[in-house]
Design an enzyme around this catalytic site. Structure first.
Site, PDB file in Angstrom:
ATOM      1  CG  LEU A  50      10.981  11.314  11.900  1.00 24.93           C
ATOM      2  CD1 LEU A  50      10.470  12.737  11.718  1.00 24.93           C
ATOM      3  CD2 LEU A  50      11.183  10.994  13.363  1.00 24.93           C
ATOM      4  CB  SER A  51       7.710   7.346   7.879  1.00 23.07           C
ATOM      5  OG  SER A  51       8.492   7.391   6.700  1.00 23.07           O
ATOM      6  CG  ASN A  52       8.182   1.581   9.244  1.00 26.28           C
ATOM      7  OD1 ASN A  52       9.369   1.530   9.568  1.00 26.28           O
ATOM      8  ND2 ASN A  52       7.209   1.288  10.085  1.00 26.28           N
TER       9      ASN A  52
END
Length: 181
Positions: A50-52
């Site tokens: 969901l994130s980097n």
């Protein structure tokens, strides 16, 4: 020759479609039966990033398959998935394995983060270690779970499969009539 190749290709694609549908149904039923657990297939848990925080190795929208393992197998440098105290699921790299008083904990850090994670990860929070990832597959899975995506991925191929079967049936029928005449 081309007809036979198209027929084989159609059969393979239909087989893959049936496998994908079966896989999706299994995951859905498993998730509903045990809402507090991530479904596992052959020892792997599919999860969407969901994130980097793990960029460049993982990007938001990638899908990872976390392999279930014994906490004693985790080494420095492994990418693990764990459940934080607030219930969020995180995938970060182990920067330090700490063994104290018979308890093993892990200090973790996202590759793209400047600092280590504030809380240590206990063995009981460990969900698995990244076995492999499929870039952008999380986006595809999210789309396939939507009504439009389900139609595109399942309805459209099924419709074309039915058309091909009807075409084959009509050709066989016509050929049989010509042979009888």
């Amino acid at each position: 020759m081309v007809k036979k190749a198209l027929s084989i290709l159609g059969s393979v694609l239909f087989g893959l479609l049936i496998t994908l549908v079966g896989f999706s149904v299994y995951l859905t039923i498993s998730a509903k039966a045990n809402p507090n657990e991530i479904p596992s297939v052959l020892g792997f848990k599919p999860l969407t990033v969901l994130s980097n925080s793990m960029y460049p190795e993982l990007e938001a929208g990638d899908m990872i398959f976390a392999r279930e393992l014994d906490p004693t197998e985790v080494k420095r440098g492994n990418v693990i998935t764990f459940k934080e105290n607030d219930g969020r699921i995180v995938t970060h790299r182990v920067v330090k394995v700490i063994s104290e008083k018979g308890e093993t904990t892990f200090q973790t850090k996202g590759d793209n983060n400047n600092v280590v994670d504030q809380e240590l990860v206990s063995s009981s929070q460990l969900l698995g270690m990244m076995g492999f990832n499929v870039p952008n597959a999380g986006h595809v899975a999210k789309f396939a779970a939507s009504p439009i995506g389900a139609f595109v991925f399942f309805g459209v191929p099924f419709f074309f499969y039915v058309l091909l079967e009807m075409n084959d049936f009509l050709k066989r029928r016509k050929r049989d009539k010509e042979q009888m005449a």
